[in-house]
Design a protein around this motif. Structure first.
Motif, PDB file in Angstrom:
ATOM      1  N   ARG A  61       0.857  -1.200   0.000  1.00  0.00           N
ATOM      2  CA  ARG A  61       0.000   0.000   0.000  1.00  0.00           C
ATOM      3  C   ARG A  61       0.887   1.241   0.000  1.00  0.00           C
ATOM      4  NH1 ARG A  61      -2.938  -2.619   4.083  1.00  0.00           N
ATOM      5  NH2 ARG A  61      -2.117  -1.126   5.580  1.00  0.00           N
ATOM      6  N   PHE A  62       1.983   1.190   0.749  1.00  0.00           N
ATOM      7  CA  PHE A  62       2.945   2.287   0.782  1.00  0.00           C
ATOM      8  C   PHE A  62       3.506   2.541  -0.621  1.00  0.00           C
ATOM      9  CE2 PHE A  62       7.455   3.469   0.980  1.00  0.00           C
ATOM     10  CZ  PHE A  62       7.393   4.676   1.671  1.00  0.00           C
ATOM     11  N   VAL A  63       3.811   1.486  -1.360  1.00  0.00           N
ATOM     12  CA  VAL A  63       4.326   1.633  -2.728  1.00  0.00           C
ATOM     13  C   VAL A  63       3.357   2.464  -3.560  1.00  0.00           C
ATOM     14  CG1 VAL A  63       4.669   0.327  -4.884  1.00  0.00           C
ATOM     15  CG2 VAL A  63       5.793  -0.417  -2.771  1.00  0.00           C
ATOM     16  N   THR A 127       0.330  -5.257  -8.133  1.00  0.00           N
ATOM     17  CA  THR A 127       0.826  -3.907  -7.840  1.00  0.00           C
ATOM     18  C   THR A 127       2.166  -3.683  -8.518  1.00  0.00           C
ATOM     19  OG1 THR A 127      -0.349  -3.812  -5.733  1.00  0.00           O
ATOM     20  CG2 THR A 127       1.528  -2.330  -5.993  1.00  0.00           C
ATOM     21  N   LEU A 128       3.056  -4.649  -8.389  1.00  0.00           N
ATOM     22  CA  LEU A 128       4.385  -4.483  -8.976  1.00  0.00           C
ATOM     23  C   LEU A 128       4.359  -4.483 -10.493  1.00  0.00           C
ATOM     24  CD1 LEU A 128       6.473  -6.519  -6.453  1.00  0.00           C
ATOM     25  CD2 LEU A 128       6.341  -4.048  -6.728  1.00  0.00           C
ATOM     26  N   ALA A 129       3.417  -5.193 -11.077  1.00  0.00           N
ATOM     27  CA  ALA A 129       3.281  -5.165 -12.535  1.00  0.00           C
ATOM     28  C   ALA A 129       2.865  -3.771 -13.011  1.00  0.00           C
ATOM     29  CB  ALA A 129       2.263  -6.207 -12.991  1.00  0.00           C
ATOM     30  N   ALA A 130       2.134  -3.049 -12.161  1.00  0.00           N
ATOM     31  CA  ALA A 130       1.632  -1.719 -12.531  1.00  0.00           C
ATOM     32  C   ALA A 130       2.604  -0.587 -12.218  1.00  0.00           C
ATOM     33  CB  ALA A 130       0.300  -1.471 -11.820  1.00  0.00           C
ATOM     34  N   SER A 135      12.645   2.333  -8.932  1.00  0.00           N
ATOM     35  CA  SER A 135      13.404   3.374  -8.237  1.00  0.00           C
ATOM     36  C   SER A 135      12.515   4.471  -7.667  1.00  0.00           C
ATOM     37  CB  SER A 135      14.430   4.004  -9.190  1.00  0.00           C
ATOM     38  OG  SER A 135      15.361   3.035  -9.599  1.00  0.00           O
ATOM     39  N   ALA A 136      11.223   4.447  -7.976  1.00  0.00           N
ATOM     40  CA  ALA A 136      10.304   5.467  -7.455  1.00  0.00           C
ATOM     41  C   ALA A 136      10.319   5.418  -5.933  1.00  0.00           C
ATOM     42  CB  ALA A 136       8.897   5.224  -7.978  1.00  0.00           C
ATOM     43  N   THR A 137      10.293   6.595  -5.295  1.00  0.00           N
ATOM     44  CA  THR A 137      10.398   6.654  -3.836  1.00  0.00           C
ATOM     45  C   THR A 137       9.231   7.404  -3.211  1.00  0.00           C
ATOM     46  OG1 THR A 137      11.671   8.706  -3.866  1.00  0.00           O
ATOM     47  CG2 THR A 137      12.924   6.645  -3.900  1.00  0.00           C
ATOM     48  N   HIS A 138       9.050   7.126  -1.936  1.00  0.00           N
ATOM     49  CA  HIS A 138       8.141   7.874  -1.058  1.00  0.00           C
ATOM     50  C   HIS A 138       8.879   8.110   0.249  1.00  0.00           C
ATOM     51  CE1 HIS A 138       4.504   7.373  -3.427  1.00  0.00           C
ATOM     52  NE2 HIS A 138       4.646   6.057  -3.430  1.00  0.00           N
ATOM     53  N   PRO A 148      13.888  10.721  10.426  1.00  0.00           N
ATOM     54  CA  PRO A 148      13.143  11.777   9.719  1.00  0.00           C
ATOM     55  C   PRO A 148      13.756  12.073   8.350  1.00  0.00           C
ATOM     56  CG  PRO A 148      13.496  12.392  12.006  1.00  0.00           C
ATOM     57  CD  PRO A 148      14.312  11.145  11.762  1.00  0.00           C
ATOM     58  N   GLY A 149      12.890  12.207   7.367  1.00  0.00           N
ATOM     59  CA  GLY A 149      13.328  12.548   6.016  1.00  0.00           C
ATOM     60  C   GLY A 149      13.781  11.370   5.174  1.00  0.00           C
ATOM     61  N   THR A 150      13.754  10.163   5.725  1.00  0.00           N
ATOM     62  CA  THR A 150      14.181   8.992   4.971  1.00  0.00           C
ATOM     63  C   THR A 150      13.130   8.621   3.934  1.00  0.00           C
ATOM     64  OG1 THR A 150      15.371   8.161   6.896  1.00  0.00           O
ATOM     65  CG2 THR A 150      14.888   6.566   5.177  1.00  0.00           C
ATOM     66  N   VAL A 151      13.603   8.200   2.779  1.00  0.00           N
ATOM     67  CA  VAL A 151      12.713   7.732   1.719  1.00  0.00           C
ATOM     68  C   VAL A 151      13.010   6.268   1.442  1.00  0.00           C
ATOM     69  CG1 VAL A 151      12.536  10.019   0.633  1.00  0.00           C
ATOM     70  CG2 VAL A 151      14.251   8.394  -0.175  1.00  0.00           C
ATOM     71  N   ARG A 152      12.043   5.580   0.843  1.00  0.00           N
ATOM     72  CA  ARG A 152      12.259   4.195   0.446  1.00  0.00           C
ATOM     73  C   ARG A 152      11.705   4.011  -0.954  1.00  0.00           C
ATOM     74  NH1 ARG A 152      11.591  -0.430   4.672  1.00  0.00           N
ATOM     75  NH2 ARG A 152      13.492   0.547   5.384  1.00  0.00           N
ATOM     76  N   SER A 153      12.489   3.354  -1.778  1.00  0.00           N
ATOM     77  CA  SER A 153      12.073   3.059  -3.146  1.00  0.00           C
ATOM     78  C   SER A 153      11.213   1.799  -3.181  1.00  0.00           C
ATOM     79  CB  SER A 153      13.308   2.852  -4.041  1.00  0.00           C
ATOM     80  OG  SER A 153      13.984   1.663  -3.665  1.00  0.00           O
ATOM     81  N   VAL A 154      10.571   1.579  -4.315  1.00  0.00           N
ATOM     82  CA  VAL A 154       9.813   0.337  -4.514  1.00  0.00           C
ATOM     83  C   VAL A 154      10.770  -0.845  -4.351  1.00  0.00           C
ATOM     84  CG1 VAL A 154       8.464  -1.018  -6.155  1.00  0.00           C
ATOM     85  CG2 VAL A 154       8.157   1.472  -6.044  1.00  0.00           C
ATOM     86  N   ARG A 155      11.943  -0.732  -4.938  1.00  0.00           N
ATOM     87  CA  ARG A 155      12.962  -1.771  -4.820  1.00  0.00           C
ATOM     88  C   ARG A 155      13.311  -2.013  -3.344  1.00  0.00           C
ATOM     89  NH1 ARG A 155      16.048   0.704  -7.619  1.00  0.00           N
ATOM     90  NH2 ARG A 155      15.758  -0.359  -9.619  1.00  0.00           N
ATOM     91  N   GLY A 156      13.509  -0.932  -2.607  1.00  0.00           N
ATOM     92  CA  GLY A 156      13.832  -1.045  -1.184  1.00  0.00           C
ATOM     93  C   GLY A 156      12.709  -1.699  -0.393  1.00  0.00           C
ATOM     94  N   VAL A 157      11.472  -1.374  -0.758  1.00  0.00           N
ATOM     95  CA  VAL A 157      10.321  -2.013  -0.102  1.00  0.00           C
ATOM     96  C   VAL A 157      10.362  -3.513  -0.346  1.00  0.00           C
ATOM     97  CG1 VAL A 157       7.808  -2.283  -0.221  1.00  0.00           C
ATOM     98  CG2 VAL A 157       8.811   0.008  -0.052  1.00  0.00           C
ATOM     99  N   LEU A 158      10.573  -3.904  -1.595  1.00  0.00           N
ATOM    100  CA  LEU A 158      10.615  -5.339  -1.905  1.00  0.00           C
ATOM    101  C   LEU A 158      11.736  -6.041  -1.161  1.00  0.00           C
ATOM    102  CD1 LEU A 158       9.849  -5.407  -5.701  1.00  0.00           C
ATOM    103  CD2 LEU A 158       8.566  -6.525  -3.894  1.00  0.00           C
TER     104      LEU A 158
END
Length: 185
Positions: A61-63, A127-130, A135-138, A148-158
């Protein structure tokens, strides 16, 4: 895009392997056995699978939705110190849900837990297919355990979900052996 597609396939395969290691630990066990706490810890096999499924679902969901998908708000007047010490006068629903994820509740069954995990896995794949770019981050949601201020990419989430699943598969293997002497492999 070919590299991204190949990487996506590899990451999903690694996650499927970790999931399989976890779910194989419950083969042949009863619902009651899935709720047992055979070690000094409060962990149960059913609770581990519920927790891992819930965690994967939250991170995916975060992704899609970013930090709003994972809120760690506390009730008015409750501090993180109160929360950590167990002295809070009220606990947020997310914390109650997390605790329930670690337990077999009276309504839980092995079949139901495994089916729910399969649905989470299917949503993860969709979700990952879409997602066009791994490399997209949130930014991570505000919480004491996130810098504080840390981001995580889709790759990092996986990678995080794979690591968490594999870690809990190891816990599950110990629990299974403690229940009936069987190993999952």
């Amino acid at each position: 895009m070919a590299t991204n597609s190949s990487e996506r396939t590899d990451l999903l395969a690694a996650l499927a392997t970790a999931r399989s290691a976890l779910t194989n630990t419950v083969r042949g066990l009863s619902d009651e056995q899935l709720g047992e706490h055979p070690t000094v810890s409060s962990l149960s096999l059913g609770g581990l699978i519920k927790h891992v499924a819930s965690t994967e679902e939250a991170w995916l969901r975060f992704v899609v939705d970013g930090p709003s998908a994972m809120s760690f708000d506390l009730p008015a007047g409750v501090t993180w110190a109160d929360f950590a010490a167990g002295t809070a006068t009220e606990y947020p629903q997310w914390a109650i849900d997390r605790e329930n994820d670690f337990r077999m509740l009276p309504c839980d069954t092995a079949a139901g837990i495994l089916a729910a995990y399969e649905r989470v896995a299917a949503r993860t794949a969709a979700t990952l297919a879409a997602v066009p770019d791994l490399s997209a981050t949130h930014p991570l949601p505000e919480a004491p355990w996130h810098e504080p201020g840390t981001v995580r990419s889709v790759r990092g989430v996986l990678m995080h979900v794979i690591a968490e699943t594999a870690q809990h598969a190891g816990h599950a293997d110990i629990l299974r052996e403690s229940i009936d002497g069987q190993k999952s492999t």
